[in-house]
Design a protein around this motif. Structure first.
Motif, PDB file in Angstrom:
ATOM      1  N   VAL A 393       0.131  -1.262  -0.063  1.00  0.00           N
ATOM      2  CA  VAL A 393       0.055   0.153   0.037  1.00  0.00           C
ATOM      3  C   VAL A 393       0.855   1.408   0.224  1.00  0.00           C
ATOM      4  N   ALA A 394       0.943   2.236  -0.981  1.00  0.00           N
ATOM      5  CA  ALA A 394       1.439   3.160  -1.377  1.00  0.00           C
ATOM      6  C   ALA A 394       0.067   4.261  -1.275  1.00  0.00           C
ATOM      7  N   HIS A 395       0.768   5.538  -1.135  1.00  0.00           N
ATOM      8  CA  HIS A 395      -0.068   6.343  -1.343  1.00  0.00           C
ATOM      9  C   HIS A 395       0.228   7.033  -3.180  1.00  0.00           C
ATOM     10  N   GLY A 409      15.367   1.137   0.220  1.00  0.00           N
ATOM     11  CA  GLY A 409      15.483   2.537   0.636  1.00  0.00           C
ATOM     12  C   GLY A 409      14.127   3.325   0.923  1.00  0.00           C
ATOM     13  N   ARG A 410      13.217   2.573   1.123  1.00  0.00           N
ATOM     14  CA  ARG A 410      11.537   3.054   1.068  1.00  0.00           C
ATOM     15  C   ARG A 410      11.079   2.280   2.685  1.00  0.00           C
ATOM     16  N   THR A 411      10.436   2.582   3.567  1.00  0.00           N
ATOM     17  CA  THR A 411      10.320   2.275   4.455  1.00  0.00           C
ATOM     18  C   THR A 411       9.033   1.790   4.543  1.00  0.00           C
ATOM     19  N   ILE A 435      12.611  -1.831   7.469  1.00  0.00           N
ATOM     20  CA  ILE A 435      11.355  -1.957   8.384  1.00  0.00           C
ATOM     21  C   ILE A 435      11.151  -1.465   8.731  1.00  0.00           C
ATOM     22  N   VAL A 436       9.881  -0.853  10.047  1.00  0.00           N
ATOM     23  CA  VAL A 436       9.451  -0.076  11.235  1.00  0.00           C
ATOM     24  C   VAL A 436       8.090  -0.836  11.725  1.00  0.00           C
ATOM     25  N   ILE A 437       8.890  -1.057  12.687  1.00  0.00           N
ATOM     26  CA  ILE A 437       7.720  -2.131  13.663  1.00  0.00           C
ATOM     27  C   ILE A 437       6.518  -1.240  13.558  1.00  0.00           C
ATOM     28  N   ALA A 438       5.543  -1.819  13.470  1.00  0.00           N
ATOM     29  CA  ALA A 438       4.127  -0.847  14.217  1.00  0.00           C
ATOM     30  C   ALA A 438       4.399  -1.187  15.707  1.00  0.00           C
ATOM     31  N   ASN A 439       3.465  -0.286  15.720  1.00  0.00           N
ATOM     32  CA  ASN A 439       2.515  -0.717  17.667  1.00  0.00           C
ATOM     33  C   ASN A 439       1.956  -1.982  17.360  1.00  0.00           C
ATOM     34  N   GLU A 440       1.547  -2.583  18.533  1.00  0.00           N
ATOM     35  CA  GLU A 440       0.426  -3.615  18.579  1.00  0.00           C
ATOM     36  C   GLU A 440      -0.459  -3.558  18.270  1.00  0.00           C
ATOM     37  N   ILE A 456       3.179   7.677   7.016  1.00  0.00           N
ATOM     38  CA  ILE A 456       3.984   6.849   6.891  1.00  0.00           C
ATOM     39  C   ILE A 456       3.949   5.700   5.494  1.00  0.00           C
ATOM     40  N   ASP A 457       5.342   6.275   4.882  1.00  0.00           N
ATOM     41  CA  ASP A 457       5.458   5.909   4.074  1.00  0.00           C
ATOM     42  C   ASP A 457       4.797   4.213   2.808  1.00  0.00           C
ATOM     43  N   LEU A 458       4.563   2.932   3.407  1.00  0.00           N
ATOM     44  CA  LEU A 458       3.986   1.976   3.068  1.00  0.00           C
ATOM     45  C   LEU A 458       3.679   1.021   4.469  1.00  0.00           C
ATOM     46  N   THR A 459       2.672   0.340   3.513  1.00  0.00           N
ATOM     47  CA  THR A 459       2.419  -0.584   5.159  1.00  0.00           C
ATOM     48  C   THR A 459       2.340  -2.238   3.540  1.00  0.00           C
TER      49      THR A 459
END
Length: 715
Positions: A393-395, A409-411, A435-440, A456-459
């Protein structure tokens, strides 16, 4: 004077003849006297007195027997007006329980229900005593005093009464001369008077629920109140700011009420209760298999999440893809369905393993890692009942991603417990993604909204959830698909092979069939056509809509500005009288048929009826809020309630107070709390659970801005 005297004598003789000839019960006679004594003017004309006499004559003078009810085609029932919407059931307990149960009784006997709404419990019994209704379908305590005036069905619940106070209050002593606040007409008054006569009782005459009583305690306006243990357990499913301080020694029995000597109707109700075994209880842990469950007439407990994919409450209707499939499964097998809400994947597994639920139906993907963990936990997995894609998923305005190498380089922000975590790790290792770990506590739908808002950039998410979110957030795109065929499956315990076999048979029969496809399209393939309508270009002095005159006529009794209603109508339907949405709302004001029926409206295709239902419902929501609110704020809160449901707005008000925001101001205060109710750490502690908070926030702003434009146009 002579005319007035003659009219009075006429009316007096009329009433005496009516009472003598029909042997009218004392309660009706008292009602007639009250009506006569409550005339606005002591100098009523003969015509006015004659009209009143006619109204008294038309009043029902006895309870309707079962044969009369059946011949009429409907049951007259009463509910509290704040129960037009119910709370989100988390473990089978909800005020909607009785409405659903009575509806089932009526459906089996080919009847409709004519609902009458009143403001408090005392008014409920008054309506029953005067034969305006046939039944009070509600948990009512059977007391000696009530048994003198009314009959009761077989018990629906056996419970205890408990004194509650603000959490941390440990000073309660039943021997003290305490003050306890109780709602008017409740059986709690009798319980306290007889068991603890030294307590001082403060009566609340307004319409209040156990939730509102608890809120008042937390706010400090009162110290103690009394509720059922069942009601307390319901409250404690989502809040920790109240506690039990004392349980009254005598147990209570709760049932529905009908009039004395209406044995034929009571027999029919009791027969229904006996056959369906509808005693409502908080069930203990159990691990029996499906055949025994059906033999014992126990409930099927389905564990799921409160989310837009699975199970949620919208305008008083329970919805969700998983919920609708499980409701169908329960109906086919003729068992009652109870939803058990869990907040995390691990909690679901624990609840199932401990026997606190029977099935997990929560949109769980069947991955290799999960299958191994499931087996280790002593659980079994069903065949596939759904397939989704695993997508990035991106903008739409972000840098283009055409291939995996573009992820360098994308997050990507994602929860570690997510089924997509393994994919994310591979993308980091092989293609240089960060990779950024999201809060549960942050659900995937919130991560998608954060992408849409460029927070945020991507998920990574599944295609079903993306379909839901993209219908509201057009900014999101899915540039890459990582997996095409991710299977969803149900989970049960290994020692429940009968349940697993029945689930698999259900899937084989219905998967990709008509019912399944209708439900799936309802949630995942039905796009909102917000952008398909061009805005109306209006010139000064022109009409705002084809329905201006109708709106003007219907708003007068409710003191709404007609231009506000027109602005709301445009928001709801773009003035299309046949507009509908996937959740079943219909017509110019997008009313749910069930809600419209409770407001006395049957044909939502008819513009007049559709507008009438919308105005009545907006007025209903406005009446639920404090009259201390400024008029303009009442409108903002009413509009938000119309869109999202009154309960979600009350949750947002309570959250606003907790956050130090003003609960009596919508813009920049309660609307901020409403947005937070999209986040798990907030909605899991809310009575009405998850809400797509951005929708009511935008709804109120859009209608308000359009309304201001309409004012300028019309002068």
């Amino acid at each position: 004077m002579n005319n007035q005297l003659a009219a009075s004598v006429f009316l007096g003789v009329f009433l005496l003849l009516a009472l003598a000839g029909c042997q009218e019960p004392p309660s009706v006679a008292a009602d007639a006297k009250t009506a006569l004594n409550s005339q606005d003017s002591p100098n009523a004309s003969k015509d006015e007195l004659n009209l009143l006499a006619q109204k008294v004559a038309k009043k029902s003078i006895s309870a309707r027997s079962w044969s009369q009810i059946k011949a009429s085609g409907y049951i007259n029932a009463v509910k509290l007006d704040w129960q037009l919407e119910s709370a989100l059931p988390r473990a089978g307990s909800t005020s909607a329980y009785h409405s659903i149960l009575l509806q089932r009784f009526a459906d089996e006997r080919g009847l409709k229900i004519n609902w009458l709404r009143v403001s408090n419990l005392a008014a409920m019994f008054s309506k029953l005593a005067t034969f305006d209704v046939d039944i009070i379908p509600r948990h009512l305590t059977i007391t000696a005093t009530r048994l003198e005036k009314f009959s009761f069905s077989y018990p629906l619940l056996r419970d205890r009464e408990v004194v509650i106070a603000k959490a941390g209050n440990d000073s309660f002593n039943s021997k003290d001369d305490i003050t306890i606040t109780l709602p008017i007409g409740s059986a709690y008054i009798d319980s306290v008077s007889k068991q603890f006569p030294h307590w001082h009782i403060n009566i609340v005459e307004e319409k209040v629920s156990s939730q509102e009583m608890a809120d008042t305690i937390v706010d400090g306006a009162m110290k103690y109140t009394l509720i059922d243990v069942f009601a307390l357990e319901t409250l404690q499913q989502y809040r920790d700011d109240i506690q039990s301080v004392f349980i009254l020694p005598k147990a209570i029995t709760l049932a529905w009420a009908v009039n004395l000597d209406n044995d034929s109707f009571l027999h029919e109700l009791n027969d229904f209760i006996s056959v369906h075994h509808v005693m409502q209880v908080v069930e203990p842990e159990r691990k029996i298999d499906f055949d025994q469950l059906k033999k014992d007439k126990l409930t099927l407990r389905v564990i799921t999440r409160n989310s837009p994919e699975t199970y949620f409450l919208w305008r008083g209707e329970l919805l969700g893809f998983e919920y609708e499939l499980m409701r169908k499964f329960a109906d086919i097998n003729k068992v009652k369905l109870v939803i058990v809400v869990a907040d995390t994947y691990d909690e679901m597994l624990t609840l199932l393993a401990e026997g606190k639920g029977d099935i997990i139906a929560a949109g769980l993907s069947r991955t290799q890692a999960r299958t191994k963990k499931i087996a280790q936990a002593g659980l079994a997995i069903s065949i596939r009942y759904n397939r989704v894609k695993e997508q990035l998923v991106a903008h739409q305005d972000s840098l283009a991603i055409n291939e995996l190498a573009d992820l360098n380089g994308r997050t990507i922000t994602i929860r570690k417990s997510s089924s997509f975590w393994t994919t994310a790790q591979r993308l980091a290792q092989d293609f240089g993604a960060n990779i950024v770990i999201a809060n549960e506590n942050i659900a995937t739908e919130i991560l998608i909204s954060q992408v849409a808002d460029k927070e945020i950039d991507l998920t990574i998410a599944d295609s079903n959830l993306i379909a839901i979110e993209s219908s509201f957030r057009t900014e999101i795109i899915t540039p890459l698909t990582f997996k095409e065929d991710v299977p969803y499956a149900y989970l049960v315990r290994k020692n429940n092979p009968q349940l697993l076999a029945n689930l698999n048979e259900f899937v084989r029969k219905y998967y990709r069939g008509t019912f399944y496809n209708v439900v799936k399209n309802k949630y995942f393939h039905n796009k909102k056509s917000k952008e398909s309508h061009k805005k109306h270009r209006l010139l000064s002095g022109s009409s705002l809509s084809p329905y201006d005159d109708i709106v003007r006529s219907y708003v007068k009794p409710y003191n709404f500005d007609w231009r506000l209603i027109v602005s709301q109508m445009y928001q709801e339907s773009r003035f299309d009288p046949l507009a509908s949405n996937a959740s079943g709302a219909f017509g110019l004001m997008q009313m749910l048929p069930r809600t419209a029926a409770e407001l006395g409206v049957e044909d939502l295709k008819d513009p007049e009826q559709a507008i009438a239902s919308g105005v009545q419902y907006l007025n209903w929501t406005r009446d639920r809020f404090s009259k201390d609110l400024p008029v303009q704020e009442q409108i903002f809160f009413s509009l938000a309630s119309y869109n999202a449901g009154y309960g979600h707005v009350k949750d947002a008000q309570r959250l606003a107070r907790q956050l130090g925001l003003r609960s009596d101001r919508w813009f920049n205060n309660v609307e901020k709390a409403m947005l937070l109710l999209q986040r798990r750490q907030y909605y899991q502690k809310a009575r009405f659970g998850y809400v797509r908070g951005r929708e009511p926030v935008n709804y109120v702003r859009d209608i308000h801005q359009r309304y201001l434009s309409y004012i300028r146009i019309t002068g």
